[in-house]
Design an enzyme around this catalytic site. Structure first.
Site, mmCIF file in Angstrom:
data_model
loop_
_atom_site.group_PDB
_atom_site.id
_atom_site.type_symbol
_atom_site.label_atom_id
_atom_site.label_comp_id
_atom_site.label_asym_id
_atom_site.label_seq_id
_atom_site.Cartn_x
_atom_site.Cartn_y
_atom_site.Cartn_z
ATOM 1 N N CYS A 50 0.817 -1.209 0.000
ATOM 2 C CA CYS A 50 0.000 0.000 0.000
ATOM 3 C C CYS A 50 0.854 1.264 0.000
ATOM 4 O O CYS A 50 0.383 2.337 -0.367
ATOM 5 C CB CYS A 50 -0.949 0.011 1.195
ATOM 6 S SG CYS A 50 -0.126 -0.084 2.802
ATOM 7 N N HIS A 98 19.049 -0.021 0.530
ATOM 8 C CA HIS A 98 17.630 0.330 0.490
ATOM 9 C C HIS A 98 16.765 -0.887 0.824
ATOM 10 O O HIS A 98 15.840 -0.792 1.647
ATOM 11 C CB HIS A 98 17.264 0.868 -0.890
ATOM 12 C CG HIS A 98 15.808 1.197 -1.034
ATOM 13 N ND1 HIS A 98 15.216 2.295 -0.434
ATOM 14 C CD2 HIS A 98 14.790 0.542 -1.690
ATOM 15 C CE1 HIS A 98 13.926 2.316 -0.710
ATOM 16 N NE2 HIS A 98 13.647 1.264 -1.467
ATOM 17 N N GLU A 113 6.938 -1.248 12.127
ATOM 18 C CA GLU A 113 5.811 -2.146 11.834
ATOM 19 C C GLU A 113 6.335 -3.464 11.271
ATOM 20 O O GLU A 113 7.358 -3.514 10.580
ATOM 21 C CB GLU A 113 4.831 -1.473 10.870
ATOM 22 C CG GLU A 113 5.417 -1.044 9.539
ATOM 23 C CD GLU A 113 5.222 -2.074 8.460
ATOM 24 O OE1 GLU A 113 4.546 -3.076 8.726
ATOM 25 O OE2 GLU A 113 5.755 -1.883 7.357
#
Length: 446
Positions: A50, A98, A113
């Site tokens: 998302c 990254h 999270e």
């Protein structure tokens, strides 16, 4: 060979852009199945959540093959609009760093999270299943997943961490001055919807309605939280007594439209309604937010939710950055070797064939050798080859990434004729090497 990532995320692109470049799982599978159509892309993994759409690839040349990777993104999403201002690219070491930051939740909308690590695993598994990963990306993603686990084990970055669904509920709680005795409607029955429902109940929501295209999934979720499953069609019109609507579906189009919301609001006699859209692509038409009595938030608004534990997790993130940097250094050393492995393998194979052929010749002239003596000769010749090759191998490996790299590569190929290992005028490799050996013997006798 170079590592290259191309993508956009919540830091570089607003939700209205991210949703246009969100990639459904089926599109990922289809795109990976046709990866051979994209010249220069040797391996690929597609990560779409998302908050990000990213493509990790092994390419021949990052600068030359970047347009091809961008075309791959356009083909996966069906869009070809100019979005260069939202895109980022990282090459080689920065690409590694990254990905490790992503897997460690250091690049997430909500720091710490845990869902992103599962999403990285799933993206890698899909690519493995499609056959679009090999030595480089297999090594990279195994290490990225291990790094993510290590960060969660060795730091407290996940301590009191919040998910997107939790942040959504916190936002609703703040806007509605508490959720005790309130009613909620959930669109969707996936993992995000499940977590949202759980958080709503734990914050005192009275009644929860669940709407999903597959009614049996809605029934399963509703039953777990003493809620009520309602039919998908016309679900919003049953929300007359609802205070908050949370949408989290995988629909590629709006599931909540202005006209039906307007019709609902006329039945509510001025009672306000609070929408939180945590889906990408968005579930709620943005025009819904213009209707009187409606408050609409999308996923980007969650970043503004005040989290009392964020400072503590930011402190833990400093330790996580150290772990990431250590893992980046470790994998760089491994990749330096991998870059030369094909050349080293060809050299080792050639020397091994020569060794085996010379042992065979010697054995034919020494028929009385015992089995033990043959084993000793085999071991001795292996060690001779290994010791002779040790220094060239070390020099080649240590030159990786330095100005001397091209010199040693070219020298190795020229000295050991590693570019002539094919067939020549009908000769097999063995025949060619036999001829070269005889020529060299004649030269030595002159």
């Amino acid at each position: 060979m170079q590592l290259l990532v191309l993508g956009l995320n919540h830091k570089t692109a607003p939700v209205e852009v991210r949703e246009r470049f969100s990639i459904p799982k089926q599109s990922v599978r289809q795109g990976l199945a046709n990866l051979n159509d994209y010249e220069g892309i040797n391996e690929a993994v597609v990560l779409s959540t998302c908050n990000r759409s990213e493509m990790y690839a092994v390419v021949d040349d990052a600068k030359e093959d970047l347009p091809t990777l961008k075309q791959f993104l356009f083909d996966l999403t069906g869009n070809d609009e100019d979005i260069d201002e939202y895109l980022y690219t990282f090459v080689d070491e920065e690409c590694i760093r990254h990905l490790f930051n992503v897997a460690s939740s250091l690049d997430s909308l909500v720091l710490g999270e845990g869902q992103i690590l599962s999403q990285v695993k799933e993206a890698y598994a899909m690519a493995r299943e499609a056959g679009t990963t090999s030595t480089v990306l297999n090594t990279l993603f195994h290490r990225a997943i291990a790094t993510g686990k290590r960060v969660r084990t060795e730091t407290r970055i996940q301590y009191n961490s919040v998910s997107v669904s939790y942040a959504a509920v916190e936002l609703a709680k703040k806007e509605l001055h508490g959720l005790e005795g309130k009613n909620a409607l959930i669109f969707g029955a996936g993992k995000m919807a499940e977590l949202t429902t759980q958080h709503l109940k734990s914050h005192g929501v009275d009644k929860i309605y669940v709407a999903n295209r597959h009614i049996e999934h809605a029934q399963e979720l509703a039953a777990r939280f003493d809620g009520e499953a309602i039919p998908w069609e016309g679900a919003l019109q049953t929300a007359v007594d609802v205070d908050v609507v949370v949408t989290s579906t995988g629909a590629p189009h709006y599931v909540v439209k202005p006209w039906e919301t307007q019709r609902l609001m006329t039945k509510r006699n001025g009672r306000p309604l609070f929408f939180i859209d945590i889906a990408v692509p968005r579930d709620v038409d943005p025009d819904v937010g213009d209707i009187k009595g409606v408050t609409l938030y999308n996923i980007d608004a969650l970043e503004e939710v005040v989290d009392e534990h964020v400072q503590e997790r930011q402190e833990e993130a400093k330790g996580a950055v150290g772990i990431v940097e250590e893992e980046v250094r470790n994998i760089k050393d491994k990749f330096q070797y991998l870059a030369f492995r094909p050349l080293m393998a060809r050299l080792s194979d050639r020397c091994e064939r020569i060794r085996e052929r010379e042992i065979k010749r010697a054995s034919s002239k020494l028929p009385d050798l015992t089995k033990q003596e043959r084993r000793q000769i085999d071991h001795m010749t292996r060690m001779i080859v290994r010791k002779i090759l040790r220094m060239p191998m070390m020099k080649l490996n240590s030159s990786a990434g330095t100005p001397l790299e091209p010199f040693y590569v070219d020298a190795m190929r020229a000295l050991f004729k590693l570019d002539t290992l094919g067939t020549d005028m009908g000769e097999t490799i063995g025949e060619k090497e036999d001829r070269e050996t005889k020529d060299n013997d004649r030269y030595a006798q002159q």
